[in-house]
Design a protein around this motif. Structure first.
Motif, PDB file in Angstrom:
ATOM      1  N   ARG A  64     210.667   6.292  82.873  1.00 41.57           N
ATOM      2  CA  ARG A  64     210.154   5.370  81.860  1.00 41.57           C
ATOM      3  C   ARG A  64     210.398   5.871  80.440  1.00 41.57           C
ATOM      4  N   ALA A  65     210.752   7.160  80.279  1.00 39.22           N
ATOM      5  CA  ALA A  65     210.862   7.770  78.957  1.00 39.22           C
ATOM      6  C   ALA A  65     211.921   7.088  78.095  1.00 39.22           C
ATOM      7  N   ALA A  66     213.053   6.691  78.690  1.00 35.98           N
ATOM      8  CA  ALA A  66     214.119   6.070  77.902  1.00 35.98           C
ATOM      9  C   ALA A  66     213.646   4.763  77.282  1.00 35.98           C
ATOM     10  N   GLY A  67     212.928   3.966  78.065  1.00 34.59           N
ATOM     11  CA  GLY A  67     212.406   2.704  77.528  1.00 34.59           C
ATOM     12  C   GLY A  67     211.403   2.947  76.422  1.00 34.59           C
ATOM     13  N   GLN A  68     210.525   3.934  76.608  1.00 40.59           N
ATOM     14  CA  GLN A  68     209.563   4.267  75.555  1.00 40.59           C
ATOM     15  C   GLN A  68     210.285   4.680  74.267  1.00 40.59           C
ATOM     16  N   ALA A  69     211.354   5.462  74.428  1.00 43.57           N
ATOM     17  CA  ALA A  69     212.104   5.920  73.255  1.00 43.57           C
ATOM     18  C   ALA A  69     212.743   4.747  72.521  1.00 43.57           C
ATOM     19  N   ARG A  70     213.331   3.801  73.271  1.00 40.74           N
ATOM     20  CA  ARG A  70     213.967   2.647  72.620  1.00 40.74           C
ATOM     21  C   ARG A  70     212.936   1.809  71.864  1.00 40.74           C
ATOM     22  N   GLN A  71     211.786   1.599  72.485  1.00 41.85           N
ATOM     23  CA  GLN A  71     210.736   0.816  71.833  1.00 41.85           C
ATOM     24  C   GLN A  71     210.267   1.498  70.545  1.00 41.85           C
ATOM     25  N   TYR A  72     210.120   2.815  70.597  1.00 44.26           N
ATOM     26  CA  TYR A  72     209.666   3.566  69.419  1.00 44.26           C
ATOM     27  C   TYR A  72     210.709   3.485  68.298  1.00 44.26           C
ATOM     28  N   VAL A  73     211.988   3.599  68.669  1.00 43.64           N
ATOM     29  CA  VAL A  73     213.069   3.544  67.678  1.00 43.64           C
ATOM     30  C   VAL A  73     213.084   2.190  66.981  1.00 43.64           C
ATOM     31  N   ARG A  74     212.945   1.082  67.767  1.00 52.50           N
ATOM     32  CA  ARG A  74     212.975  -0.248  67.155  1.00 52.50           C
ATOM     33  C   ARG A  74     211.853  -0.407  66.126  1.00 52.50           C
ATOM     34  N   ALA A  75     210.677   0.043  66.484  1.00 52.93           N
ATOM     35  CA  ALA A  75     209.537  -0.122  65.570  1.00 52.93           C
ATOM     36  C   ALA A  75     209.700   0.742  64.315  1.00 52.93           C
ATOM     37  N   ARG A  76     210.162   1.979  64.496  1.00 52.84           N
ATOM     38  CA  ARG A  76     210.253   2.883  63.345  1.00 52.84           C
ATOM     39  C   ARG A  76     211.370   2.478  62.388  1.00 52.84           C
ATOM     40  N   LEU A  77     212.544   2.123  62.933  1.00 52.34           N
ATOM     41  CA  LEU A  77     213.657   1.742  62.073  1.00 52.34           C
ATOM     42  C   LEU A  77     213.378   0.428  61.357  1.00 52.34           C
ATOM     43  N   ASP A  78     212.638  -0.446  62.004  1.00 46.18           N
ATOM     44  CA  ASP A  78     212.268  -1.695  61.339  1.00 46.18           C
ATOM     45  C   ASP A  78     211.353  -1.402  60.149  1.00 46.18           C
ATOM     46  N   ALA A  79     210.442  -0.447  60.303  1.00 47.70           N
ATOM     47  CA  ALA A  79     209.549  -0.080  59.202  1.00 47.70           C
ATOM     48  C   ALA A  79     210.310   0.603  58.069  1.00 47.70           C
ATOM     49  N   TRP A  80     211.358   1.320  58.408  1.00 50.07           N
ATOM     50  CA  TRP A  80     212.169   2.005  57.396  1.00 50.07           C
ATOM     51  C   TRP A  80     213.238   1.093  56.781  1.00 50.07           C
ATOM     52  N   GLY A  81     213.397  -0.098  57.281  1.00 50.19           N
ATOM     53  CA  GLY A  81     214.426  -0.986  56.771  1.00 50.19           C
ATOM     54  C   GLY A  81     215.817  -0.615  57.235  1.00 50.19           C
ATOM     55  N   LEU A  82     215.920   0.009  58.403  1.00 47.36           N
ATOM     56  CA  LEU A  82     217.217   0.440  58.935  1.00 47.36           C
ATOM     57  C   LEU A  82     217.555  -0.339  60.211  1.00 47.36           C
ATOM     58  N   THR A  83     217.347  -1.649  60.174  1.00 44.73           N
ATOM     59  CA  THR A  83     217.581  -2.463  61.371  1.00 44.73           C
ATOM     60  C   THR A  83     219.038  -2.450  61.806  1.00 44.73           C
ATOM     61  N   ASP A  84     219.976  -2.203  60.865  1.00 46.99           N
ATOM     62  CA  ASP A  84     221.397  -2.165  61.241  1.00 46.99           C
ATOM     63  C   ASP A  84     221.711  -1.013  62.183  1.00 46.99           C
ATOM     64  N   LEU A  85     220.836  -0.009  62.226  1.00 51.65           N
ATOM     65  CA  LEU A  85     221.088   1.154  63.074  1.00 51.65           C
ATOM     66  C   LEU A  85     220.332   1.093  64.399  1.00 51.65           C
ATOM     67  N   VAL A  86     219.589   0.035  64.625  1.00 47.42           N
ATOM     68  CA  VAL A  86     218.741  -0.026  65.822  1.00 47.42           C
ATOM     69  C   VAL A  86     219.562   0.071  67.093  1.00 47.42           C
ATOM     70  N   LEU A  87     220.589  -0.753  67.242  1.00 49.44           N
ATOM     71  CA  LEU A  87     221.360  -0.786  68.478  1.00 49.44           C
ATOM     72  C   LEU A  87     221.996   0.565  68.767  1.00 49.44           C
ATOM     73  N   THR A  88     222.654   1.158  67.764  1.00 53.44           N
ATOM     74  CA  THR A  88     223.313   2.453  67.969  1.00 53.44           C
ATOM     75  C   THR A  88     222.293   3.534  68.304  1.00 53.44           C
ATOM     76  N   THR A  89     221.190   3.525  67.592  1.00 53.52           N
ATOM     77  CA  THR A  89     220.186   4.561  67.818  1.00 53.52           C
ATOM     78  C   THR A  89     219.552   4.418  69.197  1.00 53.52           C
ATOM     79  N   GLU A  90     219.338   3.191  69.650  1.00 54.90           N
ATOM     80  CA  GLU A  90     218.813   2.980  71.004  1.00 54.90           C
ATOM     81  C   GLU A  90     219.751   3.571  72.052  1.00 54.90           C
ATOM     82  N   LEU A  91     221.046   3.348  71.881  1.00 53.57           N
ATOM     83  CA  LEU A  91     222.014   3.909  72.828  1.00 53.57           C
ATOM     84  C   LEU A  91     221.956   5.436  72.826  1.00 53.57           C
TER      85      LEU A  91
END
Length: 698
Positions: A573-600
């Motif tokens: 389950r850790a990978a899914g938790q990490a992706r969810q955390y990345v989406r929320a944090r990058l959205d707060a930082w205004g870095l939505t363009d990096l969400v997909l790459t960072t999730e991978l």
């Protein structure tokens, strides 16, 4: 005095041996008192010469003047012996003789130089009464001054030293007020290496002048014969094509003297006068002798200058050409070679970027001075850079570096300070091996220096080394130096460090070094601070006997809002938790363009940690000039990129990580490891550390 006179006389006449005899008042015998080399076996007969012997020294004393005798009296292959007397108030008191190897008798220029050298030597031997004082313009006075020039040129090291010696010793007795020394380069151009009494505009005009366009000098160089021109009218009559130079020259009379060394013309020495004047035969003879002497000295000085320039170029090549400007640190540095010696040594410094915005800071000093020490310094600097890139802690890095220094030999030692600044933890971990302690300037202007026990120098120490730790505020100045900056014959290291702290206190209290407007301003102020410190601690850098290094680093801690992290479960389950955390944090930082790459990226890194390592697993994101993703686990296994075949169902994860990130790597901790990646921020996106320190003000 005899040693210098013999050496110069031997060189000027191209001799095989030079000897000095002194006259015994009781019986008039001549006793050998000095020689330029090892006296050959056949010289016993010359140890004492009778006053009536048919040897050149005895002839010179009897005549009270120059003597020449053909033959090889000492069996060293000489063609003859030239001798002149040492003159005192009552007449000859001895003789200076040179056994020559060339065919034929020395020419008038060489004889004149031999007389000048003997006059100078006799004038400087203690207890010898001198002839009544001649007028300042007499030939005897000029000969004595030529002897002084011989001594000055013997001590001259650089081309500038040679020019200064000629200006001080030659221009006054001849009433000259201009001097221009030019060397002939391989491209047949004359380049000025020194001048006196000329305006800069004229010196620049003559610098790089083509020999083919300079008729006056072309004649002098081609014939190797001096040219004496007594007025500007004579100059323009003889060389009408040089009217451009004549008009711009502020002089009215010239002695153009070829400088000859090793059988070739190496340049031109021009002695000039502001008024027209005639040149007597004695003056022409002495000035001609001068040109040969100056040519030999200048050739030696140019060889020194070239070797010195090569050594300095080596030093510059081994030190960093520019210090990096990093999110957590900007720096400025100074290296001052010892004024005495080759101008190179083993002091070095460096600032090395590490992962997670951490910075490695190093300064060191190889014991000794010279090319060998500079080469050793280059090896150590390369080794430190390589080991730092492996993210080794300071004590472990010193273990490896100590082995390297020990392998260089029993007499090889180096002091060093290696520090790692972590802007997130706000700590500076460092190890010291026989080196001066760091000085810290805090944001409120206070200055202090930690007192810790330093390990012995590298090469003399026995591991383990100790790591010390400083807790740093949001911003600080970390000041590192080598002992050449703070230690001297009149000041020990502790006194010098106290002076350094006082200088920093005085300067920083009046200048806002923190919260500067931008990075360029930050670096400019650090450069100015370096200059201020060096000027205060080394007011006369020309008198230093040790190399000195100074490195000032402005450290900046990471703002808490730019670092986030979370713990992950140690299961699929850790990978899914990490992706969810990345989406929320990058959205707060205004870095939505990096969400997909960072999730991978985090999916791959977390998945590997769950499958191949052991828990606990943790994710950390750091916003800086790049977006840094870190995955921590409890395993020390090293990740390696595999070459997966086309039929393999896995094994391409790290290839994907390498393709998607700007750079990636691993560092090892006491209880596990960290795999990290860096991604370039989208153009126009705000970053957590650019420019300067502005984002940290939140």
């Amino acid at each position: 005095m005899f040693a210098l006179a013999l050496r110069q006389a031997k060189v000027c006449l191209g001799g095989l041996e030079a000897l000095a005899h002194w006259r015994e008042p009781a019986d008039g015998r001549l006793r050998m008192v000095a020689s330029d080399g090892s006296v050959p076996a056949g010289a016993e007969g010359w140890a004492q010469l009778r006053a009536d012997q048919d040897a050149a020294p005895a002839r010179a004393v009897r005549r009270g003047g120059y003597a020449w005798v053909e033959g090889d009296p000492l069996g060293i292959g000489a063609s003859g012996t030239a001798a002149v007397p040492f003159l005192g108030a009552e007449g000859p008191v001895g003789a200076l003789s040179v056994l020559t190897g060339g065919a034929g008798e020395p020419d008038e220029m060489q004889r004149s130089f031999l007389r000048a050298t003997a006059a100078w030597a006799a004038a400087h031997v203690h207890g010898v009464p001198q002839p009544s004082a001649p007028g300042p313009g007499s030939v005897v006075a000029r000969s004595a001054l030529m002897g002084e020039l011989t001594a000055a040129l013997g001590q001259a090291v650089t081309a500038q030293d040679v020019t200064q010696a000629v200006a001080d010793r030659v221009m006054p007795p001849f009433g000259a007020d201009g001097l221009l020394v030019q060397v002939l380069d391989e491209d047949d151009r004359l380049y000025a290496v020194g001048s006196a009494g000329y305006p800069q505009e004229f010196t620049r005009l003559m610098d790089g002048f083509p020999l083919s366009d300079y008729a006056t000098v072309h004649d002098v160089v081609r014939t190797r014969t001096p040219r004496f021109i007594e007025s500007k009218a004579e100059y323009e009559r003889l060389y009408p094509s040089m009217r451009q130079v004549s008009v711009k020259s502020p002089k009215e009379a010239w002695a153009f003297l070829p400088m000859i060394a090793s059988g070739r013309t190496i340049g031109l020495c021009t002695v000039s006068f502001s008024e027209p004047r005639p040149f007597s035969e004695e003056e022409r003879t002495l000035l001609t002798a001068l040109s040969g002497l100056v040519g030999q000295a200048l050739e030696r000085a140019r060889l020194y200058d070239m070797e010195h320039a090569r050594a300095r170029e080596l030093q510059r090549g081994l030190l960093p050409r520019a210090l990096p400007r990093l999110p957590a640190a900007c720096a400025a540095a100074r290296y001052l070679p010892a004024a005495q010696g080759e101008g190179v040594g083993g002091d070095w410094y460096d600032v090395i970027p590490l992962s997670a915005d951490r910075v490695a800071i190093v300064i060191g000093d190889v014991m000794g001075h010279g090319i060998a020490e500079a080469a050793t310094m280059g090896r150590l600097r390369t080794a430190v850079s390589t080991l730092a890139d492996l993210d080794m802690p300071p004590d472990e890095l010193f273990d490896r570096l100590n082995d390297l220094v020990s392998e260089l030999g029993d007499d090889s030692y180096a002091t060093c300070l290696y520090a790692v600044f972590d802007p997130v933890a706000r700590t500076c971990s460092y190890a010291v091996a026989g080196h001066p302690q760091p000085v810290v300037v805090h944001g409120d202007g206070t200055v202090d220096s930690p007192v810790v026990a330093a390990d012995p120098p590298l090469g003399a120490a026995q591991p383990p080394f100790e790591t010390h730790q400083l807790q740093l505020p949001d911003e600080s100045l970390l000041v590192l130096c080598t002992d050449g900056l703070i230690e001297s014959a009149t000041q020990d290291v502790e006194e010098g460090r106290a002076r350094l702290q006082q200088v920093l206190t005085d300067v920083v209290s009046s200048t806002p070094y923190f919260r500067v407007a931008d990075e360029d301003d930050d670096v400019r102020r650090l450069e100015e601070l370096c200059d201020t410190v060096v000027s205060a601690l080394l007011p006369d850098a020309r008198a230093t006997s040790d190399d000195a290094g100074l490195l000032i680093v402005h450290t900046r801690c990471t703002a808490p809002r730019d670092v986030v992290g979370c713990d992950l479960t140690d299961d699929p389950r850790a990978a899914g938790q990490a992706r969810q955390y990345v989406r929320a944090r990058l959205d707060a930082w205004g870095l939505t363009d990096l969400v997909l790459t960072t999730e991978l990226l985090v999916s791959e890194l977390v998945g590997n940690a769950v499958r191949h390592a052991s828990g606990p697993v943790r994710l950390r994101l750091l916003r800086s000039r790049t977006l840094i993703c870190e995955v921590y686990d409890g395993s020390l296994n090293t990740p390696r990129i595999r070459r997966a075949d086309s039929t393999d169902e896995g094994g391409r994860g790290l290839q994907l990580v390498a393709a998607l990130s700007r750079r990636w790597g691993a560092r090892y901790l006491q209880d596990g490891k960290c795999i990290w990646t860096e991604q370039q921020l989208p153009t126009g996106e705000p970053s957590g550390a650019v420019p300067g320190i502005a984002p940290h003000a939140a």
